[in-house]
Design a protein around this motif. Structure first.
Motif, PDB file in Angstrom:
ATOM      1  N   ALA A 211       0.859  -1.192   0.000  1.00 16.64           N
ATOM      2  CA  ALA A 211       0.000   0.000   0.000  1.00 16.64           C
ATOM      3  C   ALA A 211       0.891   1.237   0.000  1.00 16.64           C
ATOM      4  O   ALA A 211       1.976   1.234   0.597  1.00 16.64           O
ATOM      5  CB  ALA A 211      -0.928   0.010   1.204  1.00 16.64           C
ATOM      6  N   ALA A 213       1.141   5.681   0.278  1.00 16.46           N
ATOM      7  CA  ALA A 213       0.555   6.968   0.647  1.00 16.46           C
ATOM      8  C   ALA A 213       1.610   8.054   0.467  1.00 16.46           C
ATOM      9  O   ALA A 213       2.809   7.808   0.671  1.00 16.46           O
ATOM     10  CB  ALA A 213       0.035   6.961   2.082  1.00 16.46           C
ATOM     11  N   ASP A 231      -3.568   4.527   8.040  1.00 14.29           N
ATOM     12  CA  ASP A 231      -4.252   4.348   6.757  1.00 14.29           C
ATOM     13  C   ASP A 231      -3.617   3.208   5.965  1.00 14.29           C
ATOM     14  O   ASP A 231      -4.312   2.374   5.370  1.00 14.29           O
ATOM     15  CB  ASP A 231      -4.184   5.652   5.971  1.00 14.29           C
ATOM     16  CG  ASP A 231      -4.970   5.596   4.671  1.00 14.29           C
ATOM     17  OD1 ASP A 231      -6.051   4.980   4.660  1.00 14.29           O
ATOM     18  OD2 ASP A 231      -4.504   6.156   3.668  1.00 14.29           O
ATOM     19  N   ARG A 235      -5.269  -0.511   4.723  1.00 18.03           N
ATOM     20  CA  ARG A 235      -5.270  -0.999   3.350  1.00 18.03           C
ATOM     21  C   ARG A 235      -4.629  -2.385   3.252  1.00 18.03           C
ATOM     22  O   ARG A 235      -5.078  -3.232   2.468  1.00 18.03           O
ATOM     23  CB  ARG A 235      -4.544  -0.013   2.446  1.00 18.03           C
ATOM     24  CG  ARG A 235      -5.229   1.345   2.358  1.00 18.03           C
ATOM     25  CD  ARG A 235      -4.513   2.240   1.369  1.00 18.03           C
ATOM     26  NE  ARG A 235      -4.980   3.615   1.452  1.00 18.03           N
ATOM     27  CZ  ARG A 235      -4.539   4.599   0.670  1.00 18.03           C
ATOM     28  NH1 ARG A 235      -3.625   4.332  -0.238  1.00 18.03           N
ATOM     29  NH2 ARG A 235      -5.000   5.832   0.799  1.00 18.03           N
ATOM     30  N   PRO A 255      -9.342   8.340  -5.104  1.00 20.48           N
ATOM     31  CA  PRO A 255      -8.966   9.221  -4.000  1.00 20.48           C
ATOM     32  C   PRO A 255      -8.249  10.460  -4.530  1.00 20.48           C
ATOM     33  O   PRO A 255      -7.891  10.523  -5.722  1.00 20.48           O
ATOM     34  CB  PRO A 255      -8.030   8.345  -3.169  1.00 20.48           C
ATOM     35  CG  PRO A 255      -7.431   7.403  -4.151  1.00 20.48           C
ATOM     36  CD  PRO A 255      -8.507   7.141  -5.175  1.00 20.48           C
ATOM     37  N   THR A 397      -6.037   3.487  -5.404  1.00 19.86           N
ATOM     38  CA  THR A 397      -5.251   4.310  -4.491  1.00 19.86           C
ATOM     39  C   THR A 397      -4.305   5.216  -5.254  1.00 19.86           C
ATOM     40  O   THR A 397      -4.155   6.383  -4.933  1.00 19.86           O
ATOM     41  CB  THR A 397      -4.460   3.450  -3.488  1.00 19.86           C
ATOM     42  OG1 THR A 397      -3.714   2.455  -4.194  1.00 19.86           O
ATOM     43  CG2 THR A 397      -5.404   2.772  -2.520  1.00 19.86           C
ATOM     44  N   CYS A 398      -3.651   4.676  -6.290  1.00 20.55           N
ATOM     45  CA  CYS A 398      -2.791   5.536  -7.096  1.00 20.55           C
ATOM     46  C   CYS A 398      -2.629   4.928  -8.480  1.00 20.55           C
ATOM     47  O   CYS A 398      -2.910   3.748  -8.705  1.00 20.55           O
ATOM     48  CB  CYS A 398      -1.420   5.735  -6.443  1.00 20.55           C
ATOM     49  SG  CYS A 398      -0.466   4.221  -6.244  1.00 20.55           S
ATOM     50  N   THR A 416      -2.658   0.627 -12.582  1.00 20.97           N
ATOM     51  CA  THR A 416      -2.983   0.773 -11.157  1.00 20.97           C
ATOM     52  C   THR A 416      -1.854   0.130 -10.366  1.00 20.97           C
ATOM     53  O   THR A 416      -1.142  -0.748 -10.864  1.00 20.97           O
ATOM     54  CB  THR A 416      -4.316   0.099 -10.821  1.00 20.97           C
ATOM     55  OG1 THR A 416      -4.191  -1.319 -11.004  1.00 20.97           O
ATOM     56  CG2 THR A 416      -5.431   0.628 -11.710  1.00 20.97           C
ATOM     57  N   GLY A 419      -2.536  -1.231  -4.500  1.00 23.53           N
ATOM     58  CA  GLY A 419      -3.834  -1.284  -3.866  1.00 23.53           C
ATOM     59  C   GLY A 419      -4.978  -0.864  -4.744  1.00 23.53           C
ATOM     60  O   GLY A 419      -5.266   0.332  -4.872  1.00 23.53           O
ATOM     61  N   THR A 420      -5.619  -1.825  -5.400  1.00 20.28           N
ATOM     62  CA  THR A 420      -6.898  -1.610  -6.074  1.00 20.28           C
ATOM     63  C   THR A 420      -7.880  -2.565  -5.418  1.00 20.28           C
ATOM     64  O   THR A 420      -7.594  -3.764  -5.285  1.00 20.28           O
ATOM     65  CB  THR A 420      -6.792  -1.919  -7.578  1.00 20.28           C
ATOM     66  OG1 THR A 420      -5.746  -1.107  -8.141  1.00 20.28           O
ATOM     67  CG2 THR A 420      -8.103  -1.629  -8.285  1.00 20.28           C
ATOM     68  N   TYR A 421      -9.014  -2.044  -4.974  1.00 18.43           N
ATOM     69  CA  TYR A 421      -9.879  -2.804  -4.074  1.00 18.43           C
ATOM     70  C   TYR A 421     -11.299  -2.910  -4.621  1.00 18.43           C
ATOM     71  O   TYR A 421     -11.772  -2.041  -5.364  1.00 18.43           O
ATOM     72  CB  TYR A 421      -9.912  -2.139  -2.693  1.00 18.43           C
ATOM     73  CG  TYR A 421      -8.545  -1.933  -2.095  1.00 18.43           C
ATOM     74  CD1 TYR A 421      -7.886  -2.989  -1.457  1.00 18.43           C
ATOM     75  CD2 TYR A 421      -7.906  -0.707  -2.185  1.00 18.43           C
ATOM     76  CE1 TYR A 421      -6.621  -2.811  -0.914  1.00 18.43           C
ATOM     77  CE2 TYR A 421      -6.642  -0.518  -1.642  1.00 18.43           C
ATOM     78  CZ  TYR A 421      -5.996  -1.572  -1.023  1.00 18.43           C
ATOM     79  OH  TYR A 421      -4.734  -1.394  -0.482  1.00 18.43           O
TER      80      TYR A 421
END
Length: 488
Positions: A211, A213, A231, A235, A255, A397-398, A416, A419-421
């Motif tokens: 993950a 951030a 956070d 994740r 996001p 996420t990014c 991607t 983290g793709t959920y």
């Protein structure tokens, strides 16, 4: 630690500007001296690995030759110019001007007070804005001390991550650039720009789950390492279950970081000259632009504003600093004051990036590029609240490795990452495989169905170049996941 570059022990950058202007023999001259200091920390596996500081100085000279029928420019930019080499840079720029082709973007240089002037003028000091250093003040720069409170919090995060079986990787960097702009018409302008970012990747002990951030910052005082770690931990927990999904169009929650990934590229592509020449998604037949057209049914406003009051923590230079002429900038506009600008207003395209030259061609207002970007849509929901209102969709996420496919539609492709959920019935239920996407941010704006609250955001893809953004989370109908990616 990197040794100081160039003439760091020599004359001050302000004096470099004055010497270059005094030595110029051309009709007009623009000189920019940039002094930059930077500091960084890097870590891997819950351990600091390296740190360092560096300083550099760059001198840019724009020589302008006017012969009555044509204006020619020569631009020379050099790092590490020593005191005795200043005149050499000026002569080289003048030689380029004498041998160059006529400048398409030629305009009178600006004079103190905002007017235009040809020829030379007496140097005039310009008052500094609130909180800004004056022209003659010393350059303070940055150093490793900017990380004092951040590094202590990071050490605590390492302990927490180790205890929970996680590994943290990443870096933090901070820079301070003082830019001194002087012209033969008398302008003397200075701006000190701090910029920093934190990039953290958390992995499970077996490295199977990941993950990311990131945060942009001016001084690290506003970086909450504990909140970032919490956070990331959440994740990683989401990813304990994994589901494989096929390519297709999905309702997708983006996001703020992912929104910044896409809209920064839109901003960089919004040059009026390219639009007038029929090269971009903002062109219309017959050398026109799409300014005035509706791009979204929602009241979205994409704006830039250099003032501290209107963009807390995101303030940037309030005047043009152009080291070269491009299709989106002009050396003749150096020193031009920047005003708050809506690029998209209430869902309609309101402005494109304009020099004085392109504005004369388009008949639109002069709206130069500004060093920050914000998207507002009137929403107040958090990303968690938007997740709670989702029946079934994806949460990104990014984005990563973004490249342009077609400038006429601004079609972008990328991957991607980290983290793709899957969201089902208001909850994140699993991580899914990565995808390659094909999306145009312009087309996407027309399919935004919900906008959350705007807050500071750092683009994963462009954060090294553009840290000052504020974006909301958005819900997009039919985001195009064009193929499944094997990237991890």
């Amino acid at each position: 630690m990197t040794a100081p570059a160039g003439n760091q022990q020599g004359i001050r950058p302000q004096e470099t500007v004055e010497r270059a202007l005094a030595g110029a023999r051309c009709d007009d001259c623009v000189v920019i001296a940039d002094e930059t200091s930077s500091a960084n920390l890097r870590w891997a596996g819950n351990t600091l690995t390296t740190n360092g500081v560096s300083r550099s100085r760059r001198l840019t000279v724009v020589a302008i030759s006017r012969d009555g029928t044509a204006t020619r420019t020569g631009v020379v930019s050099r790092a590490g110019v020593r005191d005795g080499q200043i005149e050499d840079v000026v002569r080289e720029a003048e030689k380029e001007a004498a041998e160059g082709s006529p400048a398409e973007d030629a305009q009178p240089l600006l004079a103190p007070g905002g007017g235009e002037a040809f020829g030379t003028g007496a140097p005039a000091a310009v008052q500094a804005g609130p909180g800004q250093a004056a022209w003659d003040d010393p350059v303070t720069g940055t150093g490793i001390g900017v990380f004092r409170s951040f590094s202590a919090a990071l050490g605590e995060a390492f302990g927490v991550a180790t205890a929970s079986g996680q590994r943290l990787y990443g870096f933090a960097q901070h820079s301070a650039t003082s830019s001194f702009l002087g012209t033969s018409t008398g302008l003397r302008l200075r701006y000190d720009q701090p910029a920093g970012l934190v990039d953290i990747n958390a992995k499970s002990a077996d490295l199977a789950r990941s993950a990311w951030a990131g945060r942009g910052t001016r001084d690290f005082a506003d970086v909450d390492v504990g909140a970032i770690l919490a956070d990331l931990t959440r994740r990683l927990e989401w990813a304990r279950r994994r589901v494989e999904l096929p390519a297709g169009r999905y309702e997708t929650l983006l996001p703020p970081a992912a929104v910044a990934d896409l809209l920064i590229y839109l901003y960089w592509s919004a040059g009026a000259k390219d639009a007038l020449d029929g090269r971009t998604v903002f062109s219309t037949p017959g050398s026109g632009t799409r300014v005035g057209e509706r791009l979204s049914g929602l009241p979205l406003t994409l704006r830039s504003d250099p003032t501290p009051a209107a963009a807390p923590g995101l303030s940037c230079a309030p005047f043009v600093i152009a080291h070269a002429s491009t299709r989106r900038s002009s050396v003749f506009d150096n020193g031009l004051g920047l005003q708050p600008t809506d690029w998209i207003s209430g869902g309609e395209l309101a402005a494109l990036v304009q020099t004085r030259h392109s504005a004369g061609l388009s008949g639109l207002a002069v709206t130069p590029m500004i060093g920050n970007l914000m998207l507002d849509g009137g929403g107040s929901a958090s990303l968690d609240e938007m997740i709670g209102r989702t029946g079934r969709g994806l949460l990104l996420t990014c984005l990563w490795y973004i490249r342009e496919v077609d400038p006429q539609t601004l079609l972008l492709t990328g991957l991607t990452r980290d983290g793709t959920y899957l969201v089902e019935n208001g909850e994140v239920t699993a991580a899914v495989n990565n995808f390659r996407f094909n999306e145009s941010p312009v087309s996407m704006l027309a399919r935004v169905t919900e906008v959350g609250a705007t807050g500071p955001a750092l683009s994963r893809e462009w954060g090294d170049y553009f840290t000052r953004t504020a974006m909301p989370p958005v819900r997009v109908d039919g985001f195009n996941m064009s193929s499944v990616s094997q990237a991890s």
